[in-house]
Scaffold this motif. Sequence first.
Motif, PDB file in Angstrom:
ATOM      1  N   PRO A  81     -43.300  12.533  19.689  1.00 36.75           N
ATOM      2  CA  PRO A  81     -44.204  11.636  18.971  1.00 36.75           C
ATOM      3  C   PRO A  81     -44.565  10.398  19.794  1.00 36.75           C
ATOM      4  O   PRO A  81     -43.731   9.861  20.527  1.00 36.75           O
ATOM      5  CB  PRO A  81     -43.410  11.266  17.713  1.00 36.75           C
ATOM      6  CG  PRO A  81     -42.486  12.418  17.499  1.00 36.75           C
ATOM      7  CD  PRO A  81     -42.129  12.904  18.858  1.00 36.75           C
ATOM      8  N   ARG A  82     -45.792   9.968  19.671  1.00 34.66           N
ATOM      9  CA  ARG A  82     -46.300   8.869  20.487  1.00 34.66           C
ATOM     10  C   ARG A  82     -45.543   7.556  20.233  1.00 34.66           C
ATOM     11  O   ARG A  82     -45.388   6.746  21.153  1.00 34.66           O
ATOM     12  CB  ARG A  82     -47.790   8.673  20.229  1.00 34.66           C
ATOM     13  CG  ARG A  82     -48.637   9.772  20.834  1.00 34.66           C
ATOM     14  CD  ARG A  82     -48.645   9.655  22.362  1.00 34.66           C
ATOM     15  NE  ARG A  82     -49.095  10.897  22.981  1.00 34.66           N
ATOM     16  CZ  ARG A  82     -48.308  11.797  23.522  1.00 34.66           C
ATOM     17  NH1 ARG A  82     -46.989  11.598  23.520  1.00 34.66           N
ATOM     18  NH2 ARG A  82     -48.779  12.888  24.064  1.00 34.66           N
ATOM     19  N   ARG A  83     -45.088   7.335  19.034  1.00 30.78           N
ATOM     20  CA  ARG A  83     -44.370   6.086  18.763  1.00 30.78           C
ATOM     21  C   ARG A  83     -43.065   6.019  19.567  1.00 30.78           C
ATOM     22  O   ARG A  83     -42.677   4.947  20.054  1.00 30.78           O
ATOM     23  CB  ARG A  83     -44.096   5.938  17.269  1.00 30.78           C
ATOM     24  CG  ARG A  83     -43.228   7.018  16.659  1.00 30.78           C
ATOM     25  CD  ARG A  83     -43.023   6.780  15.174  1.00 30.78           C
ATOM     26  NE  ARG A  83     -42.150   7.777  14.561  1.00 30.78           N
ATOM     27  CZ  ARG A  83     -42.568   8.946  14.117  1.00 30.78           C
ATOM     28  NH1 ARG A  83     -43.848   9.278  14.234  1.00 30.78           N
ATOM     29  NH2 ARG A  83     -41.713   9.792  13.564  1.00 30.78           N
ATOM     30  N   ILE A  84     -42.393   7.161  19.719  1.00 23.21           N
ATOM     31  CA  ILE A  84     -41.175   7.196  20.536  1.00 23.21           C
ATOM     32  C   ILE A  84     -41.517   6.944  21.998  1.00 23.21           C
ATOM     33  O   ILE A  84     -40.802   6.219  22.710  1.00 23.21           O
ATOM     34  CB  ILE A  84     -40.446   8.534  20.352  1.00 23.21           C
ATOM     35  CG1 ILE A  84     -40.020   8.705  18.886  1.00 23.21           C
ATOM     36  CG2 ILE A  84     -39.252   8.638  21.283  1.00 23.21           C
ATOM     37  CD1 ILE A  84     -39.326  10.013  18.596  1.00 23.21           C
ATOM     38  N   THR A  85     -42.606   7.551  22.462  1.00 23.36           N
ATOM     39  CA  THR A  85     -43.036   7.332  23.848  1.00 23.36           C
ATOM     40  C   THR A  85     -43.339   5.870  24.101  1.00 23.36           C
ATOM     41  O   THR A  85     -42.938   5.293  25.136  1.00 23.36           O
ATOM     42  CB  THR A  85     -44.274   8.187  24.142  1.00 23.36           C
ATOM     43  OG1 THR A  85     -43.974   9.574  23.913  1.00 23.36           O
ATOM     44  CG2 THR A  85     -44.727   8.012  25.590  1.00 23.36           C
ATOM     45  N   VAL A  86     -44.026   5.230  23.152  1.00 19.52           N
ATOM     46  CA  VAL A  86     -44.372   3.808  23.321  1.00 19.52           C
ATOM     47  C   VAL A  86     -43.102   2.952  23.351  1.00 19.52           C
ATOM     48  O   VAL A  86     -42.967   2.037  24.182  1.00 19.52           O
ATOM     49  CB  VAL A  86     -45.323   3.355  22.191  1.00 19.52           C
ATOM     50  CG1 VAL A  86     -45.515   1.834  22.219  1.00 19.52           C
ATOM     51  CG2 VAL A  86     -46.667   4.059  22.326  1.00 19.52           C
ATOM     52  N   VAL A  87     -42.164   3.236  22.460  1.00 16.39           N
ATOM     53  CA  VAL A  87     -40.936   2.433  22.408  1.00 16.39           C
ATOM     54  C   VAL A  87     -40.139   2.576  23.702  1.00 16.39           C
ATOM     55  O   VAL A  87     -39.694   1.581  24.306  1.00 16.39           O
ATOM     56  CB  VAL A  87     -40.092   2.853  21.185  1.00 16.39           C
ATOM     57  CG1 VAL A  87     -38.710   2.192  21.245  1.00 16.39           C
ATOM     58  CG2 VAL A  87     -40.801   2.465  19.896  1.00 16.39           C
ATOM     59  N   LEU A  88     -39.944   3.817  24.165  1.00  9.64           N
ATOM     60  CA  LEU A  88     -39.155   4.032  25.382  1.00  9.64           C
ATOM     61  C   LEU A  88     -39.859   3.481  26.614  1.00  9.64           C
ATOM     62  O   LEU A  88     -39.217   2.895  27.501  1.00  9.64           O
ATOM     63  CB  LEU A  88     -38.868   5.518  25.559  1.00  9.64           C
ATOM     64  CG  LEU A  88     -37.951   6.144  24.506  1.00  9.64           C
ATOM     65  CD1 LEU A  88     -37.773   7.641  24.774  1.00  9.64           C
ATOM     66  CD2 LEU A  88     -36.601   5.455  24.487  1.00  9.64           C
ATOM     67  N   ALA A  89     -41.190   3.662  26.678  1.00  8.41           N
ATOM     68  CA  ALA A  89     -41.927   3.097  27.815  1.00  8.41           C
ATOM     69  C   ALA A  89     -41.849   1.566  27.790  1.00  8.41           C
ATOM     70  O   ALA A  89     -41.716   0.908  28.840  1.00  8.41           O
ATOM     71  CB  ALA A  89     -43.382   3.562  27.778  1.00  8.41           C
TER      72      ALA A  89
END
Length: 440
Positions: free
Chosen positions: A110-118
Motif C-alpha cells: 500500500p502506498r501509505r506504507i511506502t510513503v511512511v517508510l520512505a
Amino acid sequence: MTATGADREAAGSTTRGYWWWERRRSVALDVGLALVSALECGLEGVEFARNTGVPVPVGVVFGLLAGSVLLVRRRWPIVVVLVTIAMTPAEMGFLMALVGLYTLAASEVPRRITVVLAGMALVGTFIVTWVRLRQSVAEQADFGPGDWYVPLMSAFMAVGLTAPSVLFGLYIGARRRLMESLRERADSLERELSLLADRAEERAEWARTEERTRIAREMHDVVAHRVSLMVVHAAALQAVAPKDPAKAVRNAALVGDMGRQALTELREMLGVLRTGDALTAPAAAGAVPLASVRQAAVAAATAASEDGPRLHELEALVAQSRQAGMVVELSVDGELRPYPPEVEQTAFRVVQEALTNVHKHAAGAKTWVRLAHREAEVAMQVENGPSDAAAADAGLPSGGNGLVGMRERVLGLGGVFVSGPTDAGGFRVSAVLPDGSGDA
C-alpha cells in the motif's frame, strides 16, 4: 499474438519452483545484488567496528549478515527497508538502501506504507548526514561556511539517496500494473472473440440446418403430392386399360402431365438450391461467414416464396384429385385477397399435403376442402370421411413427416394447426394463418 492466461500458467510451470522467484534471471539478479551488498556492508563493518570499539570480525560479520538481507527484497521489501533504516546510523548499506526503496515503491505494498517508510529513510539519512557534517566542519578550523551549509547539504544528501529510488520504483510499478492490465484486457478480448466466433459458427450451423429443413419440406410437398397422384392414375390406368382404352389413354396423358409438373417443380427447387453455390466453396474450406449463410438462406427462402404456389391455384389442385378418382368438394368463404407469398404458399401446401394423405390412407373417401378469408387471417380445413372398402388401395408409402411438416410451417408463421380423427371415422386437418397485415 498475446498469450492467454492459460498459456502463461502452462508456461509458468516450467519456470517456477525457485521459492518466490518466477524466473531464473530474477534469482541470479537478486543473488548477485545480495553478494555485492554483503561485500559492501562487510567492508563498511570494519570502519563501524573501529568507531564503536567492537572487534573487527564482529563488525564484518554484522555487515555481511545485514547486507545479505537484500536477497529477500522481492518477498519482504518492507523488511529490507526497515533493516536499511536501522543501519543508517552505522553508515552501512547504501546499495541496499537504494535497491530496497526501489523495490518497495515498485511492489504491491500500500502506498501509505511506502510513503511512511520512505519518509523514515529520508529523515534518518538527513539526521545522520547533519551530525557527520557538523563534526567535519567543527574539526576543520580553517573551513568556516555559513549556517546554511550543513542543513542544505544534509537535505541534498537525504533527497539524493531516497527520492530517485522511490520515484523510479513508482514509475516501474505503475508501468508493470499497466502492462498487466493491458494483458488481462487482451486476454479478456481474446476470450470474448473466441466466444463470439463460437456463437457465430453455431448460428451459421443453425441457419444451414433451418435451410436444409425448409428445402427438405418443400421437396417432400412437391414430390409426395405429384408422385402420389401419378401412382393413383397409374393404378386406375392398369384397371381400366382392358375395358376402356379411351379412358386409359386419358389417364396416361394425365400421368404424363403430372410427371412433367413434378419435373418442373423439382427444377425450380434445384434452381433455388443453386443460389447457394457461392456458399459451397467457403463451406468446404472450413469457416463460413454468418452473413453469407444468412444471405443465402434469405435469398433461397425469398426465391422459393416468390416461385411457390398461390391460393388461386387450389381449384386446379382439387381438380387433379378429382381426375384421380377422389370425390372432393371445395368451398370458399369470403373474397380472395392478396396475402404475403409465404402465407399463400403455406396455406396451399397444407391443403396439398392433406389431400396427399387422403390418397395414401383413405382411398375412395369423400373429402371436403374449406377455405375461409377472414378479417385478419385465412383458415383452411381438409376433412375426409371413412375409407371406401371397395376402392383399391394404391399402396403408397408414408414417411410420417407430412403432419409434422404442416405443423412446422403453420407455427413458423404464428398460426394454429390442429389435426386428428373425426367421430365419423375420417380425419380432419385444420389450420389458421394470420394474413401478415400486422407485420407491415
